[in-house]
Design a protein around this motif. Structure first.
Motif, PDB file in Angstrom:
ATOM      1  N   ASN A  65       0.584  -1.109  -0.253  1.00 28.44           N
ATOM      2  CA  ASN A  65      -0.231  -0.189  -0.298  1.00 28.44           C
ATOM      3  C   ASN A  65       1.125   1.403  -0.393  1.00 28.44           C
ATOM      4  N   TYR A  67       0.601   5.422   0.496  1.00 25.11           N
ATOM      5  CA  TYR A  67       0.337   7.005   0.649  1.00 25.11           C
ATOM      6  C   TYR A  67       0.787   7.901   0.079  1.00 25.11           C
ATOM      7  N   TYR A 104      -2.732   5.132  -3.177  1.00 25.52           N
ATOM      8  CA  TYR A 104      -3.430   6.111  -2.610  1.00 25.52           C
ATOM      9  C   TYR A 104      -3.050   7.650  -2.783  1.00 25.52           C
ATOM     10  N   MET A 106      -3.394  10.541  -1.078  1.00 26.84           N
ATOM     11  CA  MET A 106      -4.072  11.282   0.039  1.00 26.84           C
ATOM     12  C   MET A 106      -4.651  12.723   0.515  1.00 26.84           C
ATOM     13  N   VAL A 111      -3.476  14.435   4.958  1.00 24.47           N
ATOM     14  CA  VAL A 111      -2.274  14.102   5.821  1.00 24.47           C
ATOM     15  C   VAL A 111      -1.641  15.059   6.686  1.00 24.47           C
TER      16      VAL A 111
END
Length: 134
Positions: A65, A67, A104, A106, A111
């Motif tokens: 994953n 981000y 992803y 964001m 964040v």
């Protein structure tokens, strides 16, 4: 900011883990232009008996994953995916079919770096740059 969360079923030696950390950091740097000191990686080993693929328990996988703050191009993401696949297959010996990568984007409001969101930091930076010099 890139943050990578990696779930991996192979029994990695410390040497393999360190090689993956190095290769993943380089991939993010080359594909996205992120300085190495901004890349964060968390690798979590998962017992293979806790993984089920297509109804079969015990399949080896690597799930990555990633981000990112918004703004990366489709080509940058493609380059990153190719580099991560190459590094993972080279260091783990697993086939590409065992690898899944999820990216992803964001929102800057979601964040935080310490107590400030990425949006707030950007606003502070802009205000400092637009302030007249004494």
């Amino acid at each position: 900011m890139p943050i990578m969360q990696i779930f991996i079923t192979t029994a990695c030696t410390q040497e393999v883990r360190l090689s993956l950390f190095s290769s993943y950091t380089a991939a993010v740097n080359e594909a996205l232009g992120s300085p190495p000191e901004r890349v964060r990686i968390v690798m979590t080993p998962v017992p293979v008996e806790w993984v089920c693929v297509g109804g079969v328990v015990g399949e080896h996988i690597v799930l990555i994953n990633i981000y990112l703050l918004p703004g990366r191009t489709r080509e940058q993401k493609r380059h990153l995916i190719r580099a991560l696949v190459e590094a993972t297959t080279r260091h783990t010996g697993l086939p590409e079919s065992a690898l899944r990568i999820l990216i992803y984007d964001m929102p800057k409001t979601n964040v935080a770096f310490g107590a400030l969101s990425a949006e707030e930091l950007e606003e502070q930076s802009a205000a400092l740059q637009s302030s007249p010099m004494p």
